[in-house]
Write an enzyme that holds these catalytic residues in place. Structure first.
Site, PDB file in Angstrom:
ATOM      1  N   CYS A  80      -8.200  -5.248   3.072  1.00  0.00           N
ATOM      2  CA  CYS A  80      -7.861  -3.824   3.117  1.00  0.00           C
ATOM      3  C   CYS A  80      -9.081  -2.935   2.934  1.00  0.00           C
ATOM      4  O   CYS A  80      -9.029  -1.742   3.191  1.00  0.00           O
ATOM      5  CB  CYS A  80      -6.831  -3.495   2.040  1.00  0.00           C
ATOM      6  SG  CYS A  80      -5.234  -4.298   2.282  1.00  0.00           S
ATOM      7  N   THR A 105       0.836  -1.205   0.000  1.00  0.00           N
ATOM      8  CA  THR A 105       0.000   0.000   0.000  1.00  0.00           C
ATOM      9  C   THR A 105       0.869   1.253   0.000  1.00  0.00           C
ATOM     10  O   THR A 105       0.613   2.206  -0.745  1.00  0.00           O
ATOM     11  CB  THR A 105      -0.943   0.001   1.216  1.00  0.00           C
ATOM     12  OG1 THR A 105      -1.883  -1.069   1.088  1.00  0.00           O
ATOM     13  CG2 THR A 105      -1.702   1.313   1.324  1.00  0.00           C
ATOM     14  N   HIS A 112       3.955  -9.898   3.806  1.00  0.00           N
ATOM     15  CA  HIS A 112       3.004 -10.738   4.539  1.00  0.00           C
ATOM     16  C   HIS A 112       2.050 -11.511   3.633  1.00  0.00           C
ATOM     17  O   HIS A 112       1.273 -12.330   4.109  1.00  0.00           O
ATOM     18  CB  HIS A 112       2.217  -9.896   5.557  1.00  0.00           C
ATOM     19  CG  HIS A 112       1.165  -9.016   4.962  1.00  0.00           C
ATOM     20  ND1 HIS A 112      -0.171  -9.319   5.013  1.00  0.00           N
ATOM     21  CD2 HIS A 112       1.266  -7.835   4.323  1.00  0.00           C
ATOM     22  CE1 HIS A 112      -0.864  -8.358   4.428  1.00  0.00           C
ATOM     23  NE2 HIS A 112      -0.017  -7.445   3.996  1.00  0.00           N
TER      24      HIS A 112
END
Length: 377
Positions: free
Chosen positions: A324, A70, A202
């Site tokens: 998200c 992000t 991740h």
């Protein structure tokens, strides 16, 4: 608990965790400090950068360590906030919210945001070519869609952008969020031809809080300020333990890609075969040109949030949307609508995403539970 939400995050591997713990004690100095401990940390940081560059077959100078994909996406998008003469930015409607979230701000600053749908889950390079103008400055195109797993024709899109560059005599930056691609499908950044790409540790059994930006455009300027770390593109003290663990995770993902992909394909095939007997289930993810690690299905009996909770009560973790964007109501639905899916499909869609830890027994149990809830032969 059987975990099938690996597109949201993965369990950190034992090897990555060991690397994190080792780095926390072996290289605890600040890589920007000039004393012995700082120099040791700097040396290790650059060794990790070189190792990741080797694994991705790129130059170390093109890699910037960040906190996540992000942030990596944000560095590229925020660069255009500096522009004194805004132009056009192409942001497909199926992009991750890390990219589409900038549209509103860029519009307020005078940019023309060009939105393109993806019928069936795939962008059409010809459609991208049709919206390019002499004012186009940036084209975004994710490599693997995070909601349904469709693999986008990034290489072909880059080719039409380069053709437009030649016509207008000016550079157009092409950025791809490749978070769901690394370790899941074969990927060659040189062959893709993109100017930049974003990754998160991740998503491939590395730790949270560390990511990577590949960028070969020297003209990108970071909006964030506060230090000269990472060539001032991402200021702030580097997370060396996280970077060390990410290096281990990327090595495992790249070096064992075929083995892991074979596992994903086998598990994916079991779900498709078992659930094909249920008249209430529709497969949203196409069988061809999609990541084997993601399988989105829909049902006509229960809203996705209800089905997700019912599965959780039976010890199965799946997703009703991108993690998200779960706080942004309707985000997954808007992506599915951009894929020209019916509203009813979006309403009942859940995402099953596989990891290296998943077993055949877990998948069989998930299918049994879904068939029990929804009905089927």
């Amino acid at each position: 608990m059987a975990y099938f939400d690996n597109a949201a995050t993965t369990r950190i591997s034992d090897a990555a965790l060991d690397a994190y713990n080792r780095a926390s004690t072996a290289w605890w100095g600040n890589p920007s400090s000039l004393h012995k401990e700082g120099l040791k940390a700097r040396k290790r940081l650059e060794e990790d950068r070189s190792e990741i560059a080797r694994l991705l077959r790129v130059e170390p100078s093109t890699l910037t360590f960040t906190s996540c994909a992000t942030e990596s996406d944000g560095i590229i998008l925020e660069n255009y906030l500096w522009a004194q003469q805004p132009g056009d930015i192409v942001i497909p409607a199926i992009e991750h919210s890390a990219v589409t979230g900038y549209a509103r701000l860029l519009k307020r600053l005078g940019w023309n945001i060009v939105t393109v749908d993806a019928p069936g889950g795939f962008l059409d390079p010809k459609e991208i070519a049709s919206v390019l103008t002499e004012r186009t400055r940036l084209v975004c195109c994710m490599l693997v869609n995070n909601v349904v797993g469709t693999i986008q024709p990034v290489e072909e899109i880059v080719q039409v952008v380069r053709k437009q560059e030649h016509a207008i005599g000016r550079k157009i930056h092409v950025h791809t969020d490749a978070t769901q691609a690394l370790g899941k499908i074969p990927m060659d950044l040189h062959a893709l031809g993109v100017d930049s790409a974003a990754f998160s540790a991740h998503k491939l059994h590395g730790p949270k809080g560390v990511g990577l930006l590949y960028n070969k455009d020297a003209g990108i300027t970071a909006l964030s300020r506060g230090g000269e770390q990472e060539k001032a593109l991402r200021p702030g003290t580097e997370n060396l333990p996280g970077i060390e663990a990410m290096t281990v995770a990327i090595a495992d993902a790249v070096e064992h890609l075929e083995t892991h992909a074979a596992t994903y394909r086998a598990l994916n095939a079991i779900v498709r075969q078992r659930l094909s007997t249920c008249p209430h289930i529709h497969f949203v993810t196409p069988e061809e040109h999609s990541s084997p690690a993601i399988l989105t299905i829909s049902n006509d009996k229960l809203p996705s949030e209800v089905l997700t909770r019912m599965l959780y009560d039976k010890d199965y973790c799946v997703s009703s949307g991108s993690a998200c964007s779960n706080n942004a109501k309707g985000h997954q639905g808007s992506i599915l609508m951009a894929m020209r899916q019916e509203p009813s499909i979006a309403k009942g869609a859940i995402r099953i995403s596989f990891g290296t830890d998943n077993t055949t027994e877990e998948v069989e149990g998930l299918c049994d539970t879904l068939l029990s809830i929804l009905g089927g032969a």
